[in-house]
Design a protein around this motif. Structure first.
Motif, PDB file in Angstrom:
ATOM      1  N   ALA A 161       0.631  -1.281   0.061  1.00  0.00           N
ATOM      2  CA  ALA A 161       0.397   0.046   0.138  1.00  0.00           C
ATOM      3  C   ALA A 161       0.995   1.351   0.074  1.00  0.00           C
ATOM      4  O   ALA A 161       0.068   2.664  -0.005  1.00  0.00           O
ATOM      5  CB  ALA A 161      -0.715   0.425   0.968  1.00  0.00           C
ATOM      6  N   ASP A 162       1.678   0.973  -0.062  1.00  0.00           N
ATOM      7  CA  ASP A 162       3.293   2.054   0.734  1.00  0.00           C
ATOM      8  C   ASP A 162       2.711   2.542  -1.029  1.00  0.00           C
ATOM      9  O   ASP A 162       3.112   2.130  -2.296  1.00  0.00           O
ATOM     10  CB  ASP A 162       4.271   1.763   0.805  1.00  0.00           C
ATOM     11  N   VAL A 163       3.909   4.929  -0.889  1.00  0.00           N
ATOM     12  CA  VAL A 163       3.946   5.278  -2.379  1.00  0.00           C
ATOM     13  C   VAL A 163       5.503   6.057  -2.068  1.00  0.00           C
ATOM     14  O   VAL A 163       5.537   6.293  -0.741  1.00  0.00           O
ATOM     15  CB  VAL A 163       2.708   6.233  -2.312  1.00  0.00           C
ATOM     16  N   VAL A 164       6.262   5.266  -2.504  1.00  0.00           N
ATOM     17  CA  VAL A 164       7.696   6.056  -2.082  1.00  0.00           C
ATOM     18  C   VAL A 164       8.460   6.865  -3.229  1.00  0.00           C
ATOM     19  O   VAL A 164       8.167   6.489  -4.182  1.00  0.00           O
ATOM     20  CB  VAL A 164       8.801   4.267  -2.450  1.00  0.00           C
ATOM     21  N   SER A 165       8.921   7.946  -2.723  1.00  0.00           N
ATOM     22  CA  SER A 165       9.093   8.632  -3.591  1.00  0.00           C
ATOM     23  C   SER A 165      10.499   8.948  -3.523  1.00  0.00           C
ATOM     24  O   SER A 165      10.902   9.127  -2.432  1.00  0.00           O
ATOM     25  CB  SER A 165       8.166  10.364  -3.726  1.00  0.00           C
ATOM     26  N   ILE A 166      11.462   9.063  -4.904  1.00  0.00           N
ATOM     27  CA  ILE A 166      12.867   8.853  -4.792  1.00  0.00           C
ATOM     28  C   ILE A 166      13.278  10.453  -4.943  1.00  0.00           C
ATOM     29  O   ILE A 166      12.944  10.644  -6.720  1.00  0.00           O
ATOM     30  CB  ILE A 166      13.278   8.270  -5.361  1.00  0.00           C
ATOM     31  N   PHE A 167      14.159  11.071  -4.397  1.00  0.00           N
ATOM     32  CA  PHE A 167      14.239  12.389  -5.332  1.00  0.00           C
ATOM     33  C   PHE A 167      16.064  13.244  -4.856  1.00  0.00           C
ATOM     34  O   PHE A 167      15.866  12.664  -2.964  1.00  0.00           O
ATOM     35  CB  PHE A 167      13.375  13.656  -5.476  1.00  0.00           C
ATOM     36  N   PRO A 168      16.996  13.643  -5.542  1.00  0.00           N
ATOM     37  CA  PRO A 168      18.016  14.031  -5.095  1.00  0.00           C
ATOM     38  C   PRO A 168      17.697  15.437  -3.877  1.00  0.00           C
ATOM     39  O   PRO A 168      16.391  15.659  -4.271  1.00  0.00           O
ATOM     40  CB  PRO A 168      18.341  14.175  -6.404  1.00  0.00           C
ATOM     41  N   VAL A 169      18.428  15.984  -2.864  1.00  0.00           N
ATOM     42  CA  VAL A 169      18.371  17.182  -2.065  1.00  0.00           C
ATOM     43  C   VAL A 169      18.321  18.538  -3.727  1.00  0.00           C
ATOM     44  O   VAL A 169      19.210  18.048  -4.655  1.00  0.00           O
ATOM     45  CB  VAL A 169      19.490  16.856  -1.147  1.00  0.00           C
ATOM     46  N   VAL A 170      17.282  18.858  -3.141  1.00  0.00           N
ATOM     47  CA  VAL A 170      17.789  20.017  -4.195  1.00  0.00           C
ATOM     48  C   VAL A 170      17.989  21.164  -3.551  1.00  0.00           C
ATOM     49  O   VAL A 170      17.964  21.593  -2.221  1.00  0.00           O
ATOM     50  CB  VAL A 170      16.051  20.320  -4.816  1.00  0.00           C
ATOM     51  N   ALA A 171      19.358  22.293  -4.006  1.00  0.00           N
ATOM     52  CA  ALA A 171      19.537  23.983  -3.901  1.00  0.00           C
ATOM     53  C   ALA A 171      18.956  24.780  -4.572  1.00  0.00           C
ATOM     54  O   ALA A 171      19.310  24.461  -5.936  1.00  0.00           O
ATOM     55  CB  ALA A 171      21.323  23.501  -3.076  1.00  0.00           C
ATOM     56  N   GLY A 172      19.072  26.063  -3.604  1.00  0.00           N
ATOM     57  CA  GLY A 172      19.246  27.092  -5.099  1.00  0.00           C
ATOM     58  C   GLY A 172      18.411  28.245  -4.591  1.00  0.00           C
ATOM     59  O   GLY A 172      18.455  27.715  -2.885  1.00  0.00           O
ATOM     60  N   GLY A 173      18.570  29.041  -5.207  1.00  0.00           N
ATOM     61  CA  GLY A 173      18.138  30.139  -4.030  1.00  0.00           C
ATOM     62  C   GLY A 173      16.788  30.782  -5.213  1.00  0.00           C
ATOM     63  O   GLY A 173      16.139  31.002  -5.647  1.00  0.00           O
TER      64      GLY A 173
END
Length: 91
Positions: A79-91
Motif C-alpha cells: 500500500a506504500d507510495v515511495v518517492s525518491i528524489f535528490p536534494v535540491v539547492a538553490g535560491g
C-alpha cells in the motif's frame, strides 16, 4: 507498491512512476533499483561505501522521510507510495 522518481533520478529510470512488488524494507528496494537501473544509479542513491542511503538522496514513504523513520530498515508494504528524489539547492 508505487514508486515515484523525481528530477535527475528520472534520467536513470526513464519514467516518473513504476509499480513494483513491495520488498521487505527500503534497503531491499534500493538494492533492487541498483540492480535494475545500474551501478551509476546505485552510486547516486547510496553512500560512497554502499552501506546506507546517500546524503544527497531523499526517500519519502507515504510523505514521511525515511531518515525520520527507520532509515534503510524502514519496512515497506504493497500500500506504500515511495518517492525518491535528490536534494535540491538553490535560491
Amino acid at each position: 507498491m508505487k514508486l515515484k522518481f523525481f528530477a535527475t533520478y528520472r534520467d536513470f529510470t526513464r519514467c516518473k512512476e513504476a509499480d513494483v512488488t513491495a520488498p521487505p524494507d527500503v534497503w531491499a528496494l534500493l538494492q533492487h533499483l541498483k540492480g535494475q537501473y545500474g551501478d551509476a544509479f546505485g552510486d547516486k542513491l547510496l553512500t560512497s561505501d554502499g552501506t546506507d542511503i546517500g546524503c544527497e538522496t531523499i526517500i519519502l514513504i507515504n510523505g514521511r522521510n525515511a531518515g525520520h523513520l527507520n532509515g534503510k530498515d524502514t519496512p515497506l508494504s504493497e500500500a506504500d507510495v515511495v518517492s525518491i528524489f535528490p536534494v535540491v539547492a538553490g535560491g
